[in-house]
Design an enzyme around this catalytic site. Structure first.
Site, PDB file in Angstrom:
ATOM      1  N   ASP A   1      -7.989  -5.241  -0.313  1.00 11.51           N
ATOM      2  CA  ASP A   1      -8.467  -6.064  -1.425  1.00 11.51           C
ATOM      3  C   ASP A   1      -8.110  -7.537  -1.287  1.00 11.51           C
ATOM      4  O   ASP A   1      -8.581  -8.359  -2.071  1.00 11.51           O
ATOM      5  CB  ASP A   1      -7.883  -5.536  -2.753  1.00 11.51           C
ATOM      6  CG  ASP A   1      -8.434  -4.168  -3.093  1.00 11.51           C
ATOM      7  OD1 ASP A   1      -9.651  -3.988  -2.960  1.00 11.51           O
ATOM      8  OD2 ASP A   1      -7.648  -3.284  -3.481  1.00 11.51           O
TER       9      ASP A   1
ATOM     10  N   HIS B   1       0.847  -1.190   0.000  1.00  6.20           N
ATOM     11  CA  HIS B   1       0.000   0.000   0.000  1.00  6.20           C
ATOM     12  C   HIS B   1       0.881   1.238   0.000  1.00  6.20           C
ATOM     13  O   HIS B   1       1.937   1.242   0.619  1.00  6.20           O
ATOM     14  CB  HIS B   1      -0.904   0.009   1.242  1.00  6.20           C
ATOM     15  CG  HIS B   1      -2.063   0.929   1.107  1.00  6.20           C
ATOM     16  ND1 HIS B   1      -1.964   2.262   1.406  1.00  6.20           N
ATOM     17  CD2 HIS B   1      -3.321   0.724   0.652  1.00  6.20           C
ATOM     18  CE1 HIS B   1      -3.137   2.826   1.161  1.00  6.20           C
ATOM     19  NE2 HIS B   1      -3.975   1.917   0.692  1.00  6.20           N
TER      20      HIS B   1
HETATM   21  N1  CMC Z   1       4.270  -7.502  -4.859  1.00  2.00           N
HETATM   22  C1  CMC Z   1       5.634  -7.478  -4.999  1.00  2.00           C
HETATM   23  N2  CMC Z   1       6.376  -6.367  -4.780  1.00  2.00           N
HETATM   24  C2  CMC Z   1       5.744  -5.268  -4.401  1.00  2.00           C
HETATM   25  C3  CMC Z   1       4.341  -5.210  -4.232  1.00  2.00           C
HETATM   26  C4  CMC Z   1       3.616  -6.390  -4.473  1.00  2.00           C
HETATM   27  N3  CMC Z   1       2.281  -6.404  -4.335  1.00  2.00           N
HETATM   28  N4  CMC Z   1       3.965  -3.972  -3.863  1.00  2.00           N
HETATM   29  C5  CMC Z   1       5.099  -3.249  -3.804  1.00  2.00           C
HETATM   30  N5  CMC Z   1       6.180  -4.027  -4.115  1.00  2.00           N
HETATM   31  C6  CMC Z   1       7.588  -3.610  -4.094  1.00  2.00           C
HETATM   32  C7  CMC Z   1       7.932  -2.765  -5.315  1.00  2.00           C
HETATM   33  O1  CMC Z   1       8.367  -3.566  -6.386  1.00  2.00           O
HETATM   34  C8  CMC Z   1       9.013  -1.887  -4.747  1.00  2.00           C
HETATM   35  O2  CMC Z   1      10.197  -2.645  -4.684  1.00  2.00           O
HETATM   36  P1  CMC Z   1      11.654  -1.942  -4.885  1.00  2.00           P
HETATM   37  O3  CMC Z   1      11.785  -0.974  -3.763  1.00  2.00           O
HETATM   38  O4  CMC Z   1      12.614  -3.078  -4.845  1.00  2.00           O
HETATM   39  O5  CMC Z   1      11.588  -1.284  -6.242  1.00  2.00           O
HETATM   40  C9  CMC Z   1       8.561  -1.621  -3.311  1.00  2.00           C
HETATM   41  O6  CMC Z   1       7.772  -2.776  -2.961  1.00  2.00           O
HETATM   42  C10 CMC Z   1       7.725  -0.359  -3.127  1.00  2.00           C
HETATM   43  O7  CMC Z   1       6.592  -0.450  -3.993  1.00  2.00           O
HETATM   44  P2  CMC Z   1       6.050   0.730  -4.919  1.00  2.00           P
HETATM   45  O8  CMC Z   1       5.396   0.125  -6.120  1.00  2.00           O
HETATM   46  O9  CMC Z   1       7.133   1.725  -5.148  1.00  2.00           O
HETATM   47  O10 CMC Z   1       4.970   1.361  -3.946  1.00  2.00           O
HETATM   48  P3  CMC Z   1       3.771   2.275  -4.354  1.00  2.00           P
HETATM   49  O11 CMC Z   1       3.398   3.006  -3.134  1.00  2.00           O
HETATM   50  O12 CMC Z   1       4.088   3.072  -5.578  1.00  2.00           O
HETATM   51  O13 CMC Z   1       2.612   1.231  -4.780  1.00  2.00           O
HETATM   52  C11 CMC Z   1       0.802  -0.287  -4.656  1.00  2.00           C
HETATM   53  C12 CMC Z   1       1.600   0.805  -3.936  1.00  2.00           C
HETATM   54  C13 CMC Z   1      -0.463  -0.589  -3.860  1.00  2.00           C
HETATM   55  C14 CMC Z   1       0.386   0.206  -6.056  1.00  2.00           C
HETATM   56  C15 CMC Z   1       1.676  -1.565  -4.779  1.00  2.00           C
HETATM   57  O14 CMC Z   1       2.004  -2.042  -3.491  1.00  2.00           O
HETATM   58  C16 CMC Z   1       1.019  -2.662  -5.605  1.00  2.00           C
HETATM   59  O15 CMC Z   1       1.150  -2.672  -6.834  1.00  2.00           O
HETATM   60  N6  CMC Z   1       0.292  -3.626  -4.944  1.00  2.00           N
HETATM   61  C17 CMC Z   1      -0.460  -4.636  -5.669  1.00  2.00           C
HETATM   62  C18 CMC Z   1      -1.800  -4.040  -6.160  1.00  2.00           C
HETATM   63  C19 CMC Z   1      -2.787  -3.833  -5.040  1.00  2.00           C
HETATM   64  O16 CMC Z   1      -2.995  -4.715  -4.203  1.00  2.00           O
HETATM   65  N7  CMC Z   1      -3.449  -2.666  -5.049  1.00  2.00           N
HETATM   66  C20 CMC Z   1      -4.482  -2.310  -4.059  1.00  2.00           C
HETATM   67  C21 CMC Z   1      -4.043  -1.215  -3.147  1.00  2.00           C
HETATM   68  S1  CMC Z   1      -5.053  -0.987  -1.695  1.00  2.00           S
HETATM   69  C22 CMC Z   1      -6.627  -0.584  -2.198  1.00  2.00           C
HETATM   70  C23 CMC Z   1      -6.739   0.461  -3.228  1.00  2.00           C
HETATM   71  O17 CMC Z   1      -5.973   1.430  -3.309  1.00  2.00           O
HETATM   72  O18 CMC Z   1      -7.651   0.379  -3.996  1.00  2.00           O
END
Ligand code: CMC
Length: 428
Positions: free
Chosen positions: A363, A306
């Site tokens: 989710d 998140h």
């Molecule tokens: N699986 C594997 N690696 C992950 C995941 C994941 N679900 N989420 C984040 N990471 C890693 C990412 O690759 C990064 O690694 P590094 O630092 O080595 O590059 C690190 O964790 C930080 O992630 P980020 O993508 O920079 O973080 P963000 O704040 O931009 O993204 C997020 C947040 C929710 C989009 C992301 O965690 C994600 O894609 N999760 C899966 C999709 C999901 O479940 N979304 C629902 C969110 S909650 C409800 C809503 O908003 O609707």
């Protein structure tokens, strides 16, 4: 002057105010930064940008806290009803009995949608994703109710708010019925908000549909848990669109579009698809955790991580428990719940997830409950939208009432230097 921050640029020192929120959150107020210094800030994905001051929802991602108008989500989810919580978000306080009665009656009064709107469904392909349909149906509502055009007419806006709350479940259920070739079921105003939605989703002219109170309770809880989440992608979209003084229907329609993406609300559908895939692949969760960690593999563990929570998402805790309760009460054993629990256990012990503070989000378990109560996978994100509607409305209303300026970020240009136009015959 209260607390200030000093910024040194080109050897020159500037002092800018620091704003402190009611939960002691600190923000460097850079509203005048460009005027003072000629500099702007660069913050891709708005990770450090407080886009607004808001009194609706408080979220502490480090501690895993979530409050609606000061009330902790745990209490709200335990004791509230969705309409009561919607009132709280939109109008600022829990309603008295009289206020709730008026709000509920008014919403019940508006549940029918204009008959002409039914014709739109004929134009969509049979397997149209219901989020695409819902977003366009909501945008179309602005054409039926032109009095919604002036965002500063508070009486008309109240009517628009009640119409939206009333008609969105009807439109969502109609979209579903059309997609499976069943006749549309009209709303029944004697029912509660959640009963009515279940009725429109599952009743058929051919037999009596009985509403199971376990399902009704689960739906009520899920809608409440999704009702607001401060400045997330779809809410920011609603505020951004509304900031141009565009009407509420168009703003909500844009919010639905933003919610649809798999990184946001679309994750609930993606989680179930992922769990199914893992099950069909033999159920080896370690293999999929390894894939999620592999930077050469685009796969991510859906329902994990998140932007704001660096601890357990408090909503996920409540949903996980509700998931066990609902499945037990309905006597359902869903093998993908076992896979979800194993996946959570493995990921939470894994260095990669621990280091990055990646926990299950809202989710992760919600789809398993939706499935248990008979909601088809493609409708999951629509359910999220139904829940988020009062939050979007409250945020839009607050933005208008605060008289916020049009949202218009700056950029840093990284393109070509100035050059002369070349006639086509002389190119290449
Ligand atoms: N699986 C594997 N690696 C992950 C995941 C994941 N679900 N989420 C984040 N990471 C890693 C990412 O690759 C990064 O690694 P590094 O630092 O080595 O590059 C690190 O964790 C930080 O992630 P980020 O993508 O920079 O973080 P963000 O704040 O931009 O993204 C997020 C947040 C929710 C989009 C992301 O965690 C994600 O894609 N999760 C899966 C999709 C999901 O479940 N979304 C629902 C969110 S909650 C409800 C809503 O908003 O609707």
């Amino acid at each position: 002057m209260g607390e200030t921050a000093k910024i040194i640029l080109d050897g020159k020192e500037y002092e800018v105010p620091v704003f402190t929120g009611s939960a002691n959150e600190k923000a460097i107020d850079i509203t005048k930064l460009r005027d003072l210094t000629g500099y702007v800030t660069l913050d891709s994905g708005y990770k450090n940008t407080g886009a607004t001051k808001s009194a609706i929802t408080f979220l502490d991602g480090e501690e895993g806290k979530l409050w609606y108008r000061g009330y902790p989500i745990e209490q709200i989810a335990e004791y509230g009803t969705f309409l009561e919580v919607s009132y709280l978000l939109v109008y600022g306080d829990l309603p008295t009995e009289k206020e709730l009665r008026y709000f509920t009656d008014s919403i019940s009064h508006h549940t029918l949608v204009h008959e002409d709107m039914k014709r739109f469904y004929e134009a969509y392909p049979t397997h149209a994703h219901p989020m695409g349909v819902l977003s366009s149906m909501i945008a179309s509502m602005s054409t039926f109710y032109p009095e919604s055009q002036n965002p500063n007419n508070f009486r008309d806006i109240d009517l628009t708010i009640h119409r939206l709350m009333a008609k969105m479940p009807t439109l969502a259920a109609q979209a579903f019925k059309v997609s499976i070739g069943h006749p549309i079921v009209y709303p029944r105003n004697a029912y509660s908000y959640t009963q009515n939605f279940l009725h429109m989703m599952f009743a058929l002219p051919t037999y009596e549909y009985e509403i199971d109170p376990v399902i009704e309770d689960a739906l009520n809880k899920l809608l409440i848990l999704h009702a607001d989440h401060e400045q997330n992608c779809s809410t920011s979209t609603v505020r951004m669109v509304g900031s141009s003084q565009s009407n509420l229907y168009s703003s909500i329609s844009a919010g639905i579009a933003a919610l649809w993406g798999p990184l946001h609300g679309g994750a609930n559908q993606a989680v179930i698809e992922m769990l199914e895939k893992i099950k069909n692949d033999g159920g080896d969760v370690s293999k999929w955790v390894a894939k999620a960690k592999d930077k050469n593999d685009p796969f991510r563990l859906m329902g994990f991580g998140h932007r704001v929570y660096k601890n357990f998402d408090p909503r996920a805790r409540i949903i996980k428990k509700a998931c066990d309760d609902v499945l037990n009460k309905l006597g359902i054993h869903d093998p993908i719940l076992d896979i979800a629990k194993q996946l959570e256990e493995v990921a939470l012990k894994d260095e990669y997830f621990v280091e990055r503070k990646l926990y299950p989000n809202v989710d992760f378990y919600s789809g398993i409950i939706y499935r248990a109560i008979g909601i088809p996978t493609e409708m999951f994100t629509v359910m999220f939208a139904l829940g988020r509607l009062p939050g979007w409305i409250a945020q839009w209303k607050e933005m208008i009432e605060q008289g916020e300026p049009i949202g218009r970020p700056r950029q840093i240009y990284t393109g070509h230097d100035l050059r002369d136009y070349v006639p086509i015959a002389k190119r290449g």
